[in-house]
Write an enzyme that holds these catalytic residues in place. Structure first.
Site, short mmCIF file in Angstrom:
data_model
loop_
_atom_site.label_atom_id
_atom_site.label_comp_id
_atom_site.label_asym_id
_atom_site.label_seq_id
_atom_site.Cartn_x
_atom_site.Cartn_y
_atom_site.Cartn_z
CB CYS A 130 -0.95 0.00 1.20
SG CYS A 130 -0.25 -0.70 2.69
CG HIS A 243 -1.08 3.90 4.38
ND1 HIS A 243 -1.84 3.56 5.47
CD2 HIS A 243 -0.54 2.74 3.92
CE1 HIS A 243 -1.77 2.25 5.67
NE2 HIS A 243 -1.00 1.72 4.74
N1 NAP Z 1 -4.95 -3.48 4.23
C1 NAP Z 1 -4.13 -2.91 3.33
O1 NAP Z 1 -3.93 -1.68 3.29
C2 NAP Z 1 -3.41 -3.78 2.35
C3 NAP Z 1 -2.72 -3.16 1.32
C4 NAP Z 1 -2.04 -3.92 0.39
C5 NAP Z 1 -2.07 -5.29 0.52
N2 NAP Z 1 -2.75 -5.88 1.53
C6 NAP Z 1 -2.75 -7.35 1.60
O2 NAP Z 1 -4.07 -7.84 1.29
C7 NAP Z 1 -4.29 -9.06 2.00
C8 NAP Z 1 -5.58 -8.94 2.79
O3 NAP Z 1 -5.47 -7.88 3.74
P1 NAP Z 1 -6.72 -7.34 4.58
O4 NAP Z 1 -6.25 -6.05 5.15
O5 NAP Z 1 -7.98 -7.39 3.80
O6 NAP Z 1 -6.81 -8.47 5.74
P2 NAP Z 1 -8.06 -8.87 6.64
O7 NAP Z 1 -8.98 -7.72 6.81
O8 NAP Z 1 -7.48 -9.48 7.87
O9 NAP Z 1 -8.82 -9.99 5.80
C9 NAP Z 1 -8.23 -11.24 5.52
C10 NAP Z 1 -9.12 -12.04 4.59
O10 NAP Z 1 -8.44 -13.26 4.28
C11 NAP Z 1 -9.30 -14.36 4.56
N3 NAP Z 1 -8.52 -15.52 4.98
C12 NAP Z 1 -7.59 -15.58 5.96
N4 NAP Z 1 -7.09 -16.84 6.04
C13 NAP Z 1 -7.72 -17.57 5.09
C14 NAP Z 1 -7.67 -18.93 4.68
N5 NAP Z 1 -6.84 -19.81 5.26
N6 NAP Z 1 -8.46 -19.33 3.66
C15 NAP Z 1 -9.31 -18.46 3.07
N7 NAP Z 1 -9.42 -17.17 3.41
C16 NAP Z 1 -8.64 -16.73 4.42
C17 NAP Z 1 -10.19 -13.85 5.67
O11 NAP Z 1 -11.34 -14.66 5.72
P3 NAP Z 1 -12.10 -14.93 7.12
O12 NAP Z 1 -12.93 -13.68 7.38
O13 NAP Z 1 -12.92 -16.13 6.79
O14 NAP Z 1 -11.06 -15.17 8.16
C18 NAP Z 1 -10.46 -12.44 5.19
O15 NAP Z 1 -11.46 -12.47 4.18
C19 NAP Z 1 -3.03 -9.31 2.83
O16 NAP Z 1 -2.16 -10.14 2.09
C20 NAP Z 1 -2.43 -7.93 2.96
O17 NAP Z 1 -1.04 -7.96 3.17
C21 NAP Z 1 -3.44 -5.16 2.45
#
Ligand code: NAP
Length: 340
Positions: A130, A243
């Protein structure tokens, strides 16, 4: 004719935002599947004016699906992205797993859309971190004009960058501070985040920098130019979404602050808000829900020969993740997977 699209991690911060943006931008979709872990089976998520039921990623068959937008951590990505790719579904991944793989293009459409054709080697396209995404959107047009030599960046990163647990922690700690009977617990972050700042995101590297800082260096080189030197300090701040970055840029050629402002005003994805008066700049709260990367406080750095300072702010869940992924899907559709 539209696409068959799967959103993986649809219950998370980024996944939900992907669904919002696919609907807002009227991405051509014939069929959509929303996937998460078994824990969320049947959980309802919104897509435009529809409500969709979450399916289990573990049992989902990607055969016949055109694209999968992945927003789960690196662990589940490692297990499921190769399966989706092998089934012929192009993966657009938000985790850091494939970003540095030479056989996987790392794309910010405003900067290097043409690199997308490299996706065929693995059927996977990576989305940057990000903090990198918003910075390179602002750097690219300036690099084209005056060639960037070096970037010194300090970030002020919101808790949503650490997923929904990060947002819950700031909320819970803030409430606990005002309630003398409850303890302020730290789980996701290493120190109290409410009313505090933490100069540590992701794990420590051998040279004393953190992985988040290393990502900004490696990704800027891969997306913009391997010759650009970057040094970063990444800091978590008690902001829910958005950010901010204080960016100092050293160029090969002289670039006047007024010309830089004009260039950025015309640049794709950029929005300049830069009045030298009280409130004449942007703050993260004003960027939430927006597509643009906002740039303020553009000014000469008189301590070096060809230097500029600027303040760059964006919605990390949008340009930093979901919007960028949907933009990649749009380029992929337009350039590579034409329909109809
Ligand atoms: N947040 C940011 O600003 C940002 C920016 C760039 C990249 N990212 C990347 O994007 C990804 C997601 O981030 P987020 O912020 O959305 O995280 P989050 O809010 O914690 O959401 C995680 C998601 O992944 C699912 N998940 C986790 N373990 C799983 C599994 N074993 N099988 C299937 N689904 C699973 C969760 O499902 P459940 O609800 O069922 O647990 C949820 O839908 C990460 O790799 C992060 O590094 C995030």
């Amino acid at each position: 004719m539209g696409y068959r699209v799967a959103v993986v991690g649809a219950t998370g911060n980024v996944g939900r935002e992907m669904l919002n943006i696919l609907a807002e931008r009227e991405f051509p979709i014939d069929e959509i599947a929303v996937l998460a872990s078994r824990r969320s089976l049947g959980t309802e998520v919104s897509f435009g004016d529809k409500t969709l039921k979450t399916q289990d990623l573990d049992t989902f068959d990607f055969t016949g699906w055109d694209m999968a937008l992945f927003a789960v951590g690196s662990g589940p990505t490692k297990e499921y992205a190769p399966k989706a790719a092998a089934a012929g579904c192009v993966v657009i991944d938000n985790s850091s797993l494939y970003r540095y793989d030479p056989d996987v293009p790392l794309i910010v459409p405003e900067c290097n859309a043409e690199a997308i054709h490299g996706y065929t080697k693995k059927n996977i396209i990576a989305n940057p971190n990000c903090s990198t995404a918003q910075m390179v959107v602002a750097l690219k047009p300036l690099h084209e004009r005056a060639k960037i030599k070096r970037v010194v960046v300090s970030t002020y990163q919101s808790v949503s960058g650490a997923g929904k647990e990060g947002m819950d922690e700031l909320w819970d700690q803030t409430k606990a501070i005002y309630n003398p009977t409850s303890d302020v617990e730290t789980k996701k972050f290493t120190k109290q985040i409410a009313f505090n700042v933490i100069p540590h995101i992701d794990v420590f590297m051998e040279d004393g920098s953190t992985k988040e800082e290393w990502k900004m260096v490696a990704e800027t080189k891969k997306i913009l130019d391997s010759k650009i030197k970057v040094t970063a300090t990444c800091v978590r701040v008690p902001v829910f979404v958005g950010h901010s970055e204080a960016v100092n840029v050293e160029f090969e050629d002289f670039l006047d602050e007024d010309e830089a402002r004009d260039i950025l005003r015309e640049a794709p994805g950029c929005m300049v808000i830069d009045k030298r008066e009280d409130g004449g700049y942007v703050t993260p709260i004003e960027c939430v829900g927006d597509f643009a990367t906002f740039i303020s406080r553009i000014r000469q750095d008189s301590t070096i020969e060809n230097g500029l300072n600027m303040w760059v702010v964006s919605d990390n869940l949008r340009k930093g993740a979901a919007l960028n992924a949907v933009q990649i899907a749009e380029v992929l559709g337009r350039e590579c997977l034409k329909k109809g």
